[in-house]
Enzyme design. Structure first.
Site, PDB file in Angstrom:
ATOM      1  N   HIS A 298      -4.419  -5.322   3.597  1.00 30.44           N
ATOM      2  CA  HIS A 298      -3.328  -4.579   2.789  1.00 30.44           C
ATOM      3  C   HIS A 298      -4.421  -3.392   2.120  1.00 30.44           C
ATOM      4  O   HIS A 298      -5.382  -3.471   1.975  1.00 30.44           O
ATOM      5  CB  HIS A 298      -3.036  -5.414   1.788  1.00 30.44           C
ATOM      6  CG  HIS A 298      -2.037  -4.806   1.033  1.00 30.44           C
ATOM      7  ND1 HIS A 298      -0.811  -3.979   1.271  1.00 30.44           N
ATOM      8  CD2 HIS A 298      -1.798  -4.378  -0.414  1.00 30.44           C
ATOM      9  CE1 HIS A 298      -0.318  -3.210   0.400  1.00 30.44           C
ATOM     10  NE2 HIS A 298      -0.917  -3.765  -0.748  1.00 30.44           N
TER      11      HIS A 298
ATOM     12  N   GLU B  14       9.941  -5.220  -1.277  1.00 31.20           N
ATOM     13  CA  GLU B  14      10.280  -5.230  -2.535  1.00 31.20           C
ATOM     14  C   GLU B  14      11.141  -4.149  -3.019  1.00 31.20           C
ATOM     15  O   GLU B  14      11.388  -3.740  -4.277  1.00 31.20           O
ATOM     16  CB  GLU B  14       8.942  -5.321  -3.370  1.00 31.20           C
ATOM     17  CG  GLU B  14       8.108  -4.062  -3.239  1.00 31.20           C
ATOM     18  CD  GLU B  14       6.915  -3.979  -3.873  1.00 31.20           C
ATOM     19  OE1 GLU B  14       5.860  -4.753  -3.521  1.00 31.20           O
ATOM     20  OE2 GLU B  14       6.752  -3.550  -5.029  1.00 31.20           O
TER      21      GLU B  14
ATOM     22  N   THR C  89      -5.601  -5.155 -11.246  1.00 35.11           N
ATOM     23  CA  THR C  89      -5.266  -5.223 -10.015  1.00 35.11           C
ATOM     24  C   THR C  89      -6.178  -5.039  -9.096  1.00 35.11           C
ATOM     25  O   THR C  89      -5.849  -5.436  -7.913  1.00 35.11           O
ATOM     26  CB  THR C  89      -4.211  -3.925  -9.585  1.00 35.11           C
ATOM     27  OG1 THR C  89      -4.829  -2.576  -9.889  1.00 35.11           O
ATOM     28  CG2 THR C  89      -2.855  -3.716 -10.676  1.00 35.11           C
TER      29      THR C  89
ATOM     30  N   CYS D  62       3.634  -7.058  -1.918  1.00 37.60           N
ATOM     31  CA  CYS D  62       3.451  -6.269  -0.571  1.00 37.60           C
ATOM     32  C   CYS D  62       3.050  -7.351   0.535  1.00 37.60           C
ATOM     33  O   CYS D  62       2.770  -6.994   1.635  1.00 37.60           O
ATOM     34  CB  CYS D  62       2.206  -5.590  -0.638  1.00 37.60           C
ATOM     35  SG  CYS D  62       2.654  -4.052  -2.131  1.00 37.60           S
TER      36      CYS D  62
END
Lengths: 134, 350
Positions: B239, B80, B206, B112
């Protein structure tokens, strides 16, 4: 890297990305950058393209405190004459290496870095630099 | 059989501590560090970007795989923080490892998880029934993550990357990819608009509806498809936007969090965005033994997760990289906030 000399830079990508030089098959000498004619064998020489090794050692070096345009924010930085393991020599920036380890004879390895990125809207020039290993 | 033929990771040597960043903004360093389970993060040098990181990781992967780079038929770079909005990072990587010009290449973006999307694309290409399409595909996740000065993400947004070469010759595999499963929804938890310098995020949003929902759903979907249970996995990699989420999601899935430790690097190097799951997987492969099973689940905001079930193969013993990820983590030089602002060009004049 400015737009004006892009074709010139583009032709050098194999040299800058892969350390592409050449070798005389007659006398075995390696050249970087590539030569048009072997200075030892002249017309008897036979030059073939080859990638230079990524390892070498520092022959001599200096620390730059006043950099040219495009490098002024990187000062102080080191440049060195490096002898590759096939005896070809080149001039390169030495990065990511502690000051005390940059000395004559120090072993170095090629890394891929930005060489020039001065215009936020222009092209970025990538190429080789070296770092001290071990 | 499809799987990994070689891998390479690259972590820049510079580190900035949470303490140093917190000092700049007069925040409680200890509280931030413990709430995120992050001590420091890796910072790319002044002359590094996600392209140079991708090239370094790719070179290591080709070296480990022991293959002729000319046989690589696809290069995908997920990031990104691609240096150009228009002009591929992948074409630079292909030329810098001497893989071109006869290959397909593209840059990917999915916050990501673009690197793991690249792995799936390579899997599809190498497994294609179209005769003689490609022998190997190279998938890279690489980032120099942008953290807005003073924002909570500044403590974690880090630099790093990893590359995986995907192949189909069983004898060459160091790990087979036995199954993959993805879970994707439109969840606006984190974004960066065109021409915006820094991303924005939706704070606590998030977490549950974004990271946890997608990672858990992808992992459970994978296990159902592969007919596997949480106890079947010797290692789990997730992640890792911070040091706590992966351990919590591991518990939620019924996997002992100890099995997620080998692949959890965020406490030491921060969140390397597209590189995070892939560097974690590289660290697991550094330690894994033939026969062991690995669960790897990426997460990309926006949002989606790619889950993979892998089995380590005998071939890994002969191909072990000369420098392990955990050794790279230890090679570091600390920098001040001022140097960090210069290296990452956060100063207006740079």
């Amino acid at each position: 890297m400015t737009n004006g000399n892009l074709p010139l830079i583009w032709r050098k990508f194999p040299e800058r990305y892969l350390l592409q030089g050449n070798r005389c098959e007659t006398c075995g000498t390696c050249f970087f950058p590539a030569r048009q004619v072997c200075p030892n064998c002249r017309r008897k020489g036979k030059l073939v393209q080859m990638e230079m090794p990524r390892q070498g050692k520092i022959i001599t070096f200096t620390e730059v405190f006043t950099g040219p345009y495009g490098f002024e924010f990187e000062t102080p930085y080191f440049i060195a004459i490096i002898e590759l393991s096939n005896k070809a020599r080149l001039l390169s920036q030495v990065v990511d290496s502690p000051r005390e380890k940059i000395k004559i004879g120090a072993k170095v390895e090629k890394v891929f870095r930005k060489i020039s990125d001065i215009d936020p809207e222009g092209p970025i020039a990538y190429g080789y630099k070296f770092k001290v290993v071990g | 059989m499809i799987g990994i033929v070689g891998y390479g990771a690259y972590i820049p040597k510079y580190r900035i501590t949470v303490e140093e960043i917190a000092k700049t903004w007069r925040k409680d360093a200890e509280g931030i560090s413990s709430s995120l389970n992050v001590k420091e993060k890796a910072v790319a040098g002044f002359d590094e970007d996600s392209c140079t990181i991708a090239v370094e990781a790719a070179r290591k992967a080709v070296k480990m795989a022991g293959i002729d780079a000319q046989k690589i038929g696809a290069v995908y770079v997920g990031s990104e923080s691609h240096p150009y909005a228009v002009k591929p990072t992948a074409s630079v990587v292909a030329d810098a490892i001497n893989a071109g010009p006869e290959l397909t290449a593209a840059d990917l973006e999915f916050a990501c998880k673009a690197g793991t999307a690249g792995i799936q694309m390579c899997m599809g290409l190498v497994a294609s029934s179209m005769p003689d399409w490609i022998d190997y595909g190279l998938a890279i996740g690489s980032d120099t993550a942008q953290g807005r000065p003073g924002d909570a993400l500044e403590y974690t947004a880090a630099s790093g990357g990893a590359a995986f070469i995907i192949g189909k010759n069983e004898k060459e595999l160091i790990a087979s990819i036995d199954q993959t499963f993805s879970y994707t929804t439109d969840t606006p938890d984190f974004w960066r608009r065109q021409h915006a310098e820094f991303p924005r995020h939706a704070g606590r949003f998030t977490g549950e509806p974004a990271y946890f929902r997608h990672v858990v759903s992808a992992a459970e979907g994978l296990m159902a498809k592969a007919k596997m249970k949480p106890v079947d996995f010797d290692f789990a990699v997730f992640h890792q936007p911070n040091g706590k989420f992966p351990l919590r999601v591991s518990k939620m899935l019924g996997i002992d969090p100890k099995r997620a430790k080998q692949g959890l690097l965020t406490p030491e190097i921060g969140n390397t965005y597209s590189g995070a799951t892939m560097i974690g997987l590289a660290s697991v492969l550094d330690a894994a033994k033939p026969g062991q099973k690995i669960l790897a689940v990426s997460y990309g905001s926006g949002a989606g997760s790619d889950a993979f079930a892998l089995t380590v193969k005998k071939g890994i013993e002969k191909k072990r990289p000369c420098k392990k990820v955990l050794e790279m983590v230890k090679e570091k030089e600390y920098i001040s906030y001022a140097e960090y602002a210069k290296f990452r060009r956060k100063l207006k004049t740079l």
